[in-house]
Enzyme design. Structure first.
Site, PDB file in Angstrom:
ATOM      1  CG  HIS B 230      71.218  42.380  49.241  1.00  0.00           C
ATOM      2  ND1 HIS B 230      69.871  42.364  49.557  1.00  0.00           N
ATOM      3  CD2 HIS B 230      71.298  42.242  47.889  1.00  0.00           C
ATOM      4  CE1 HIS B 230      69.177  42.233  48.449  1.00  0.00           C
ATOM      5  NE2 HIS B 230      70.008  42.172  47.422  1.00  0.00           N
ATOM      6  NE  ARG B 272      73.610  43.936  45.476  1.00  0.00           N
ATOM      7  CZ  ARG B 272      74.158  43.359  44.398  1.00  0.00           C
ATOM      8  NH1 ARG B 272      75.478  43.334  44.264  1.00  0.00           N
ATOM      9  NH2 ARG B 272      73.405  42.831  43.462  1.00  0.00           N
ATOM     10  CE  LYS B 275      72.726  46.263  42.430  1.00  0.00           C
ATOM     11  NZ  LYS B 275      72.608  45.547  41.154  1.00  0.00           N
ATOM     12  CG  ASP B 278      63.818  47.890  43.333  1.00  0.00           C
ATOM     13  OD1 ASP B 278      62.604  48.107  43.516  1.00  0.00           O
ATOM     14  OD2 ASP B 278      64.246  46.813  42.868  1.00  0.00           O
ATOM     15  CB  CYS B 280      61.090  45.980  46.292  1.00  0.00           C
ATOM     16  SG  CYS B 280      62.824  45.545  46.058  1.00  0.00           S
ATOM     17  CE1 TYR B 281      66.605  45.494  48.248  1.00  0.00           C
ATOM     18  CE2 TYR B 281      66.727  46.751  46.214  1.00  0.00           C
ATOM     19  CZ  TYR B 281      66.971  45.587  46.920  1.00  0.00           C
ATOM     20  OH  TYR B 281      67.562  44.526  46.294  1.00  0.00           O
ATOM     21  CG  ASP B 391      62.894  48.756  40.094  1.00  0.00           C
ATOM     22  OD1 ASP B 391      63.315  49.793  40.598  1.00  0.00           O
ATOM     23  OD2 ASP B 391      63.639  47.905  39.570  1.00  0.00           O
ATOM     24  CG  ASP B 398      56.525  43.367  39.850  1.00  0.00           C
ATOM     25  OD1 ASP B 398      56.378  43.483  41.077  1.00  0.00           O
ATOM     26  OD2 ASP B 398      57.599  43.608  39.288  1.00  0.00           O
ATOM     27  CG  HIS B 401      58.534  46.073  42.398  1.00  0.00           C
ATOM     28  ND1 HIS B 401      58.912  45.090  41.507  1.00  0.00           N
ATOM     29  CD2 HIS B 401      59.681  46.616  42.871  1.00  0.00           C
ATOM     30  CE1 HIS B 401      60.225  45.045  41.450  1.00  0.00           C
ATOM     31  NE2 HIS B 401      60.720  45.961  42.258  1.00  0.00           N
TER      32      HIS B 401
END
Lengths: 338, 461
Positions: B230, B272, B275, B278, B280-281, B391, B398, B401
C-alpha cells in the site's frame, strides 16, 4: 437485538442533565484554551455527552452507567479513540458479556468500515473470546468484504483472526470465489498468498507452488493486462529465484503472451527480470521480441535485455525513464552473453 | 477460469474514472491556448483563501467534520483530529510560500498546547489521550509554523517518555496506550523523535525487523505483516527505514518496480495494485522517489545496493541520466507515442519545454516516474479552481487532499534537482513558472527551510 437498535436510534433523546441517574455528576466542558483554533460547531447533544464523558473519565468511574455513556458517545462519534479505550477498561472491570459487545461493534462497523478504532476494538474483544470467536469473525469480515472487497481493515482483521484464532479450512476456497467474481481484486490475490504461505493446512509455499503456478498462468492468459497474477507468480518463488528461472512455465507464459502481440508489458517486464537473474533466452524469445518491433525502422540492440528495455520504453511511456534506468543497470552477464 | 466476458467491479470502476479523466484531458486539448494556460495554472490565491478560512473557522457543517474530513481511504482516520487539520492547512500554506499572521500563529500554538498531554505527546483534542498520529501532526504543524515560541512549546523530555511508553517489546510502536501496532506508528514515532533530536538506540531497537516483515511479495510495504502492499505504508516504511539508517535491508529494486507501476494512464498514482487513482498518492507514492533520490544526502553516506541481477545500483544514481540513445525518446518522453493516447496525448500548453528536452543530449532525464504526467493530473483533475484540491474528478475538495496534492506537486517540480538548494528548471514545471511551490524535506513532509530551522533549533537546545 431489535430492541437494542431502537434504543440506539433514540428519536427523542432525553438530555443527560435531566436523567435522575446522572444527578450526582457535574459535567466538565472542553477546555480549548482562551483562543480556540479550528473551532468545531458541536451539536448540543454531542457537547453534553462529551462533557459527561469527561467527568466519568476523569473520575475513572468504571460503572454500568459509564459503559452506557461510552456507547452514546461512540454512536455520536465512532472515531474517538479515548472513548473506546475507556470502554475497554470498563468492560474488563464489569466482566461484561463480550458477545453483546461484538454485536454492538458490528452494527457500528457497517457504516464506519474504514475506522481504525472499530477494528482495533473488535480485535481486542475477539482475542478475549478466543477460538470460539473465529467463525463469527470470519463471517463478519465476509459481510464487510461483500460490500467492499478491498477493505484494508477487514482484510487485516481477517488475517489476524486466522493467525490468532484459526479457521483456515475454507480460506483458499474463499479466495478462489472472490477471484472468480473479480480476477483483478489484488486484495484477494494477496490473501491467497497469505493462505498458501501461512496456513498450517496446506504445507507451505513450496508444497503449494506447483498447483498455484498452473492456476496463476491460466489467470494470466485470460487477462494478460492484469498486473495482480504477474506479481503473484513472482511471489510464488520469493526465496527460490533459481527455481523461478528454471521453471519452463514461467518463461513460456511470457512467450505465449508476447506471441499475441497485445497487452505484453508485464510479459516483457517479467522476461527482463528473468534475464537479469541469469535466464538464458532461446532464439524463440529473440524472434518474438524482434517481431514486436518489426515495423520500426531502427534495428533493436542485439543484447536482449537492452532490446526489451527499448521496446518497453516505447510501449510504456509512463515509465520511459524507469526502463532507461533499468537498461543502464543491466548486469554485465547479460551483455556478455552475446 | 472462465473467459473474461463480463466486466468485473474493478474494471467497471476503473473505466468510469478513466472516462472522467479523459474527458478533462480532451477539454484541455481542444480549448484555446489562453484557456489551456489557465487550466494549468495553480490557483494560488484561491487555495490560500480556502486554507485560511479553514484555519479560522470550521463552519457549522463541520459538526460531522469527522466523517467528512477524516474518512479518507488512507491513513489518519482519527476523528476530532484538529491537530491534523492544523498540519494539513499550515503545511499547505507554507508550500504556497505564505504565512499566517501573528494572531493566528498565537492561536495555533495555544490550541496545540491544549492538546499536549501532561505526560507527553499530543491528543486529537484537549483532554484526549495522546496518540502517535496526532503527535506527528501537532509537531509537524508547529514546525511548519516556525519561530521560537512555537518550537519551545513542545515538551521534548515528556515526548521522549511518551514515545518510550508506545514502544512495544517487539520493537514496533503502538498508536496509543494499548493501541494498534503498525507501520504508521513506527514512522510517526521515528519522524517525531528524529526531528526533535531525541532518537536513541532504545527507540530504534528492532523497528527495522518489523518493517522488513511488512515488505510483501509485490515489493511494496503493508500496514501489518501479511497485508497488502500500500502506498501510504510504503512511504512510511521506507521513510522510517531511512531515518534509522536501515533502508538497504529492504529489497529496494522490488520496491521501486512496484511503485513505478502504481502510476496509471491518468498520470496520477493509485495506492494499491488495481485500485483507483487518487490525488493524495501524488505524495505517498511520488514522495517515495524523492526519498530514494535524497537517500544519500539524508543519511550522510552513500549506500550501495546490489540489485537483483547483481549489478550495482547505488541510490544516488536513481535518476536516469542522459544516454547515447536519448534521441529515441522523442515520442515517448511526454507520453504522446502510443496506446493510451487519450490519457497521454497531451500538449504542454504554456510550457512546451516542460517535457524532456529531446534536443539537449546532455540533459538529465529526470526521475523514474513521469513527473509531468503527475503534475498534469494534479493541476487538471485534482484542482478545484475555486480553491482546494481533491482525490479525483467528481470528489469534493478537503484539507487532507489539498495538503497531499500540493506536497506531491512540490516533489514533482523539484524532482530533477540533485542539489536541493537550487531552483527548479522551467522544463520541470508544468504550467507557468509561478506554479513553483516551496521544496519539502520528503522524509518529514515539512517545507525545507522550516525543517532547517527546526533542525538547528533542536540541535542547539
Amino acid at each position: 437485538m431489535n430492541s437494542d437498535e431502537e434504543e440506539e436510534r433514540q428519536p427523542e433523546r432525553l438530555p443527560i442533565s435531566r436523567r435522575p441517574e446522572w444527578a450526582d455528576v457535574t459535567p466538565i466542558p472542553q477546555n480549548d484554551g482562551p483562543n480556540p483554533l479550528v473551532p468545531i460547531a458541536y451539536k448540543e447533544d454531542f457537547r453534553e455527552t462529551m462533557d459527561y464523558f469527561r467527568a466519568v473519565y476523569r473520575a475513572d468511574e468504571r460503572s454500568p452507567r459509564a459503559l452506557e455513556l461510552t456507547k452514546e458517545a461512540i454512536l455520536l462519534n465512532p472515531g474517538n479513540y479515548t472513548v473506546w479505550h475507556f470502554r475497554r477498561q470498563i468492560l474488563e472491570v464489569l466482566n461484561a458479556d463480550l458477545h453483546d459487545e461484538l454485536a454492538f461493534v458490528g452494527r457500528i462497523a457497517k457504516s464506519n468500515s474504514k475506522n481504525y478504532q472499530i477494528w482495533h476494538h473488535r480485535r481486542w474483544v475477539a482475542e478475549k473470546l478466543g477460538t470460539d470467536a473465529s467463525n463469527k469473525e470470519l463471517e463478519f469480515t465476509k459481510k464487510i468484504l461483500a460490500l467492499d472487497a478491498k477493505n484494508y481493515h477487514a482484510w487485516s482483521h481477517r488475517q489476524w483472526v486466522l493467525t490468532a484464532l484459526g479457521g483456515w479450512e475454507d480460506e483458499l476456497d474463499y479466495c478462489k470465489k472472490l477471484l472468480e467474481e473479480d480476477i483483478f481484486n489484488n486484495s484477494a490475490w494477496n490473501q491467497r498468498h497469505f493462505v498458501i504461505s501461512r496456513s498450517p493446512l496446506h504445507g507451505g509455499l513450496r508444497v503449494m507452488r506447483d498447483s498455484e503456478v498452473s492456476y496463476t498462468v491460466e489467470a494470466i492468459l485470460t487477462n494478460p493486462e492484469n498486473e495482480s497474477p504477474w506479481r503473484y507468480l513472482r511471489g510464488l518463488y520469493l526465496d527460490d529465484t533459481e527455481s523461478w528461472i528454471n521453471d519452463p512455465r514461467i518463461s513460456s507464459v511470457c512467450l505465449k503472451v508476447l506471441s499475441t502481440k497485445s497487452n505484453y508489458v508485464f510479459a516483457l517486464s517479467t522476461l527482463l527480470d528473468l534475464i537479469c537473474h541469469g535466464f538464458q533466452p532461446s532464439d524463440e524469445f529473440r524472434e518474438a521480441i524482434y517481431a514486436l518491433h518489426a515495423s520500426e525502422s531502427e534495428p533493436l540492440d542485439s543484447d536482449l535485455g537492452k532490446a526489451i528495455c527499448h521496446v518497453l520504453k516505447y510501449i510504456d511511456p509512463m515509465r520511459a525513464n524507469y526502463w532507461l534506468w533499468r537498461k543502464s543497470k543491466l548486469p554485465l552477464r547479460a551483455v556478455s552473453s552475446q | 477460469m472462465e473467459p473474461a466476458l463480463r466486466e468485473t467491479v474493478t474494471q467497471r470502476e476503473q473505466s468510469m474514472v478513466l472516462n472522467d479523466v479523459n474527458m478533462l484531458y480532451h477539454i484541455y486539448a481542444t480549448v484555446p491556448p489562453k484557456t489551456q494556460r489557465l487550466m494549468l495554472e495553480l490557483q494560488r490565491d484561491n487555495h490560500v483563501e480556502y486554507l485560511l478560512r479553514g484555519l479560522q473557522h470550521l463552519g457549522p457543517s463541520f459538526c460531522s467534520l469527522d466523517a467528512k474530513i477524516c474518512c479518507k481511504p488512507f491513513f489518519w482516520h482519527i476523528t476530532l483530529c484538529r491537530p491534523w487539520i492544523c498540519y494539513w492547512i499550515l503545511h499547505s500554506i507554507a508550500l504556497l510560500g505564505e504565512s499566517v499572521d501573528a494572531t493566528l500563529e498565537d492561536k495555533t500554538i495555544d490550541f496545540l498546547s491544549c492538546c499536549q498531554d501532561p505526560d507527553g505527546g499530543y491528543g486529537g483534542g484537549p483532554g484526549q489521550m495522546p496518540h502517535l498520529a496526532t503527535t506527528y501532526a501537532a509537531v509537524n504543524a508547529l514546525i511548519s509554523l516556525g519561530g521560537d515560541r512555537s518550537l519551545t512549546s513542545i515538551n521534548r523530555d515528556k515526548m521522549y517518555m511518551f514515545l518510550k511508553r508506545m514502544k512495544d517489546p517487539s520493537g514496533a510502536f503502538r498508536m496509543h496506550d494499548a493501541g494498534e501496532i503498525d507501520v504508521r506508528a513506527c514512522y510517526t514515532a521515528v519522524s517525531v523523535a528524529r526531528i526533535l533530536n531525541i532518537l536513541d538506540d532504545e527507540l530504534v531497537h528492532n523497528i527495522g525487523n518489523y518493517i522488513l516483515s511488512c515488505q510483501t511479495y509485490e515489493g511494496g510495504i503493508s500496514g501489518e505483516p501479511g497485508s497488502e502492499a500500500h502506498g501510504g505504508y510504503t512511504f512510511c516504511g521506507l521513510a522510517a527505514m531511512i531515518l534509522i539508517n536501515e533502508a538497504d535491508r529492504l529489497d529496494l529494486p522490488a520496491l521501486i518496480d512496484w511503485v513505478v507501476f502504481r502510476q496509471g494512464v491518468e498520470g496520477g498514482f493509485q495506492g494499491r495494485t488495481n485500485k483507483l487513482v487518487d490525488g493524495c498518492y501524488s505524495f505517498w507514492q511520488g514522495g517515495i522517489f524523492a526519498l530514494l533520490q535524497r537517500f544519500h544526502s539524508i543519511i550522510g553516506e552513500r549506500p550501495t545496493l546490489v540489485d537483483a541481477g547483481g549489478a550495482d545500483c547505488s541510490i544516488d544514481s536513481i535518476q536516469t541520466t542522459a544516454e547515447s540513445d536519448l534521441s529515441e525518446d522523442e515520442e515517448s518522453s511526454d507520453g504522446t507515442s502510443s496506446q493510451d493516447d487519450e490519457a497521454c496525448h497531451f500538449q504542454h500548453g504554456g510550457s512546451q519545454e516542460a517535457s524532456c528536452s529531446v534536443n539537449d543530449k546532455s540533459a538529465e532525464m529526470g526521475p523514474l516516474y513521469h513527473s509531468i504526467a503527475l503534475q498534469r493530473y494534479i493541476l487538471i483533475c485534482s484542482q478545484d479552481p475555486g480553491g482546494g484540491l481533491k482525490d479525483k474528478p467528481r470528489k469534493p475538495k478537503d484539507y487532507y487532499h489539498t495538503c497531499y496534492c500540493l506536497s506531491g506537486l512540490s516533489v514533482c517540480q523539484h524532482s530533477w534537482l540533485k542539489d536541493e538548494d537550487s531552483s527548479p528548471l522551467p522544463r520541470a514545471v508544468l504550467g507557468p513558472y509561478s506554479n513553483v511551490l516551496e521544496p519539502i524535506h520528503p522524509v518529514f513532509n515539512i517545507v525545507l527551510d522550516r525543517y532547517q530551522e527546526a533542525h538547528e533549533f533542536f540541535t542547539r537546545s
